[in-house]
Design a protein around this motif. Structure first.
Motif, PDB file in Angstrom:
ATOM      1  N   SER A 245       0.799  -1.215   0.000  1.00  0.00           N
ATOM      2  CA  SER A 245       0.000   0.000   0.000  1.00  0.00           C
ATOM      3  C   SER A 245       0.836   1.270   0.000  1.00  0.00           C
ATOM      4  O   SER A 245       1.843   1.370   0.711  1.00  0.00           O
ATOM      5  N   PHE A 246       0.402   2.240  -0.790  1.00  0.00           N
ATOM      6  CA  PHE A 246       0.872   3.623  -0.728  1.00  0.00           C
ATOM      7  C   PHE A 246      -0.185   4.509  -0.062  1.00  0.00           C
ATOM      8  O   PHE A 246      -0.199   5.723  -0.257  1.00  0.00           O
ATOM      9  N   ASP A 247      -1.073   3.921   0.747  1.00  0.00           N
ATOM     10  CA  ASP A 247      -2.196   4.658   1.321  1.00  0.00           C
ATOM     11  C   ASP A 247      -2.297   4.511   2.832  1.00  0.00           C
ATOM     12  O   ASP A 247      -3.324   4.881   3.412  1.00  0.00           O
ATOM     13  N   ILE A 248      -1.252   4.021   3.484  1.00  0.00           N
ATOM     14  CA  ILE A 248      -1.297   3.806   4.933  1.00  0.00           C
ATOM     15  C   ILE A 248      -0.207   4.642   5.588  1.00  0.00           C
ATOM     16  O   ILE A 248       0.979   4.466   5.292  1.00  0.00           O
ATOM     17  N   HIS A 249      -0.603   5.533   6.488  1.00  0.00           N
ATOM     18  CA  HIS A 249       0.360   6.452   7.094  1.00  0.00           C
ATOM     19  C   HIS A 249       1.222   5.778   8.150  1.00  0.00           C
ATOM     20  O   HIS A 249       2.412   6.086   8.292  1.00  0.00           O
ATOM     21  N   ALA A 250       0.665   4.853   8.915  1.00  0.00           N
ATOM     22  CA  ALA A 250       1.429   4.161   9.958  1.00  0.00           C
ATOM     23  C   ALA A 250       0.705   2.871  10.304  1.00  0.00           C
ATOM     24  O   ALA A 250      -0.530   2.795  10.220  1.00  0.00           O
ATOM     25  N   ALA A 251       1.467   1.859  10.708  1.00  0.00           N
ATOM     26  CA  ALA A 251       0.850   0.576  11.047  1.00  0.00           C
ATOM     27  C   ALA A 251       1.780  -0.218  11.949  1.00  0.00           C
ATOM     28  O   ALA A 251       3.008  -0.145  11.823  1.00  0.00           O
ATOM     29  N   HIS A 252       1.209  -0.963  12.890  1.00  0.00           N
ATOM     30  CA  HIS A 252       1.967  -1.888  13.727  1.00  0.00           C
ATOM     31  C   HIS A 252       1.865  -3.277  13.089  1.00  0.00           C
ATOM     32  O   HIS A 252       1.100  -4.130  13.522  1.00  0.00           O
ATOM     33  N   LEU A 253       2.627  -3.484  12.037  1.00  0.00           N
ATOM     34  CA  LEU A 253       2.551  -4.736  11.291  1.00  0.00           C
ATOM     35  C   LEU A 253       3.948  -5.282  11.072  1.00  0.00           C
ATOM     36  O   LEU A 253       4.905  -4.522  10.864  1.00  0.00           O
ATOM     37  N   PRO A 254       4.106  -6.613  11.088  1.00  0.00           N
ATOM     38  CA  PRO A 254       5.410  -7.201  10.763  1.00  0.00           C
ATOM     39  C   PRO A 254       5.683  -7.090   9.270  1.00  0.00           C
ATOM     40  O   PRO A 254       4.761  -6.919   8.469  1.00  0.00           O
ATOM     41  N   ARG A 255       6.955  -7.147   8.895  1.00  0.00           N
ATOM     42  CA  ARG A 255       7.283  -7.188   7.473  1.00  0.00           C
ATOM     43  C   ARG A 255       6.855  -8.528   6.885  1.00  0.00           C
ATOM     44  O   ARG A 255       6.001  -8.599   6.009  1.00  0.00           O
ATOM     45  N   ILE A 256       7.479  -9.606   7.363  1.00  0.00           N
ATOM     46  CA  ILE A 256       7.105 -10.958   6.932  1.00  0.00           C
ATOM     47  C   ILE A 256       7.131 -11.870   8.155  1.00  0.00           C
ATOM     48  O   ILE A 256       8.076 -11.816   8.950  1.00  0.00           O
ATOM     49  N   GLU A 257       6.111 -12.679   8.300  1.00  0.00           N
ATOM     50  CA  GLU A 257       6.127 -13.773   9.268  1.00  0.00           C
ATOM     51  C   GLU A 257       5.736 -15.054   8.553  1.00  0.00           C
ATOM     52  O   GLU A 257       4.900 -15.039   7.643  1.00  0.00           O
ATOM     53  N   VAL A 258       6.356 -16.161   8.971  1.00  0.00           N
ATOM     54  CA  VAL A 258       6.039 -17.484   8.430  1.00  0.00           C
ATOM     55  C   VAL A 258       5.598 -18.354   9.599  1.00  0.00           C
ATOM     56  O   VAL A 258       6.271 -18.406  10.639  1.00  0.00           O
ATOM     57  N   HIS A 259       4.467 -19.023   9.435  1.00  0.00           N
ATOM     58  CA  HIS A 259       3.865 -19.805  10.515  1.00  0.00           C
ATOM     59  C   HIS A 259       3.794 -21.269  10.106  1.00  0.00           C
ATOM     60  O   HIS A 259       3.337 -21.589   9.001  1.00  0.00           O
ATOM     61  N   GLY A 260       4.256 -22.138  10.995  1.00  0.00           N
ATOM     62  CA  GLY A 260       4.276 -23.559  10.713  1.00  0.00           C
ATOM     63  C   GLY A 260       3.574 -24.364  11.787  1.00  0.00           C
ATOM     64  O   GLY A 260       3.043 -23.819  12.768  1.00  0.00           O
TER      65      GLY A 260
END
Length: 360
Positions: A245-260
């Motif tokens: 997105s180029f439409d989100i000013h700030a977010a508490h999100l991880p870059r990448i997570e992998v779940h097993g």
């Protein structure tokens, strides 16, 4: 050690400085020539490096002292420059994306095969210690069988910092084609190729305003989707959720997570080469992993250096056009899915790239 691979660089814009820093550190690469539409910018880069200025792309690719072309042009002419270099018998390494259409990507791969030359493509960030340490953890079974991943790239838009941002908002740009290659290349390294996608997309603002530089305050039209989300089905069955997105000013999100089935991995920003990988195992807590794989101290141009090493060793290079073409097809199919409102198969696949191996 043999002779260095002699490089002709097309495009001396903002990103070129990072490539020049890497080339200057390596004995396997030597910049011999460069060209840019801006003559002053070309001269500045030539004065910095000692390379000669070529008057045009045609003049550069015709030079006897150029073995490989480093293509740092805007996305709209990536294919044009790559095909000119291949026609002149030169290897090519280019910035992402490989091309802006499936047809252009296919033409590049076919021309390279016919000419017997190599084509590589950014991003090479996935060859650094961050993504490669995470990949080794997946391959070693630290989180069991991978079942899902998340990947988030959220910004308010590049016009806030880039003095000439229009190309980010024209065909070939947008958050998906601009930043998606980093995240999707990492996901393919971690989980294998993508076989099917389901997407949604939006363009909340029809215009943007330049926020820095001599043109600050000027407005320009937006021609692409600026918020794209989707679900990717990998060949091994894992499902990745993607937000670009180029439409989100700030977010508490991880870059990448992998779940097993036995735990989770936190993977550092795929727009960088290093960073801390963390693992969470059932009943435990998040713990950092030691660096265990990847090119240490890597920078932009590491993929070009790997291509030079691969030529000398007679092995496949890792930042390959085949991977880049698959990633491009994933992105374009995701946009097609968003616009058509249905899940779609991804036509072009690739082998999961080989790992870099342990750092030395």
């Amino acid at each position: 050690m043999g002779e260095p691979l002699r490089i002709g660089m097309v495009g001396a814009g903002k990103i070129s400085g990072q490539y020049l820093d890497t080339i200057a550190k390596l004995d396997t690469l030597r910049l011999t020539a460069l060209t840019d539409l801006d003559a002053a910018r070309a001269r500045e880069a030539a004065d910095r490096t000692g390379a000669e200025v070529a008057g045009s792309v045609a003049a550069l690719v015709a030079r006897d002292d150029v073995d490989a072309v480093l293509n740092l042009t805007i996305p709209a002419v990536h294919a044009e420059v790559a095909l000119a270099a291949i026609a002149a018998g030169k290897h090519v390494y280019g910035e992402k994306p490989l091309a802006t259409s499936r047809e252009e990507a296919a033409a590049i791969l076919a021309a390279a095969q016919a000419a017997g030359v190599r084509v590589g493509s950014a991003p090479d960030t996935v060859l650094g210690t961050g993504t490669q340490t995470a990949r080794k953890a997946v391959d070693d079974g630290l989180i069991g069988v991978p079942v899902a991943a998340t990947a988030f790239m959220t910004t308010p838009g590049h016009e806030a910092w880039h003095p000439d941002p229009e190309f980010y908002y024209r065909p070939g740009g947008g958050p998906l084609l601009d930043m998606g290659p980093y995240y999707l290349s990492a996901l393919v390294h971690l989980l294998g190729p993508v076989v099917k996608v389901t997407g949604a997309a939006a363009t909340p603002r029809a215009e943007r305003e330049i926020g820095s530089g001599p043109r600050a305050g000027q407005r320009f039209a937006v021609e692409v989707d600026t918020h794209v989300t989707g679900v990717l089905e990998h060949a091994g069955g894992a499902l990745s959720t993607l937000v670009m997105s180029f439409d989100i000013h700030a977010a508490h999100l991880p870059r990448i997570e992998v779940h097993g089935t036995a735990g989770s991995l936190s993977v550092p920003d795929p727009n960088g080469f290093d960073g801390t990988v963390e693992v969470f195992t059932a009943g435990g807590a998040w713990q950092p992993l030691p660096v265990s794989a990847g090119y240490p101290g890597a920078g932009r141009g590491t993929g070009l250096a790997d291509l030079a090493d691969a030529l000398a060793a007679g092995r496949p290079h890792l930042a390959s056009a085949e991977l880049a073409a698959h990633v491009l097809d994933v992105m374009l199919t995701l946009l097609d899915s968003a616009h058509r409102g249905q899940a779609l198969p991804v036509a072009r696949t690739c082998e999961r790239p080989a790992p870099v191996g342990r750092p030395v």
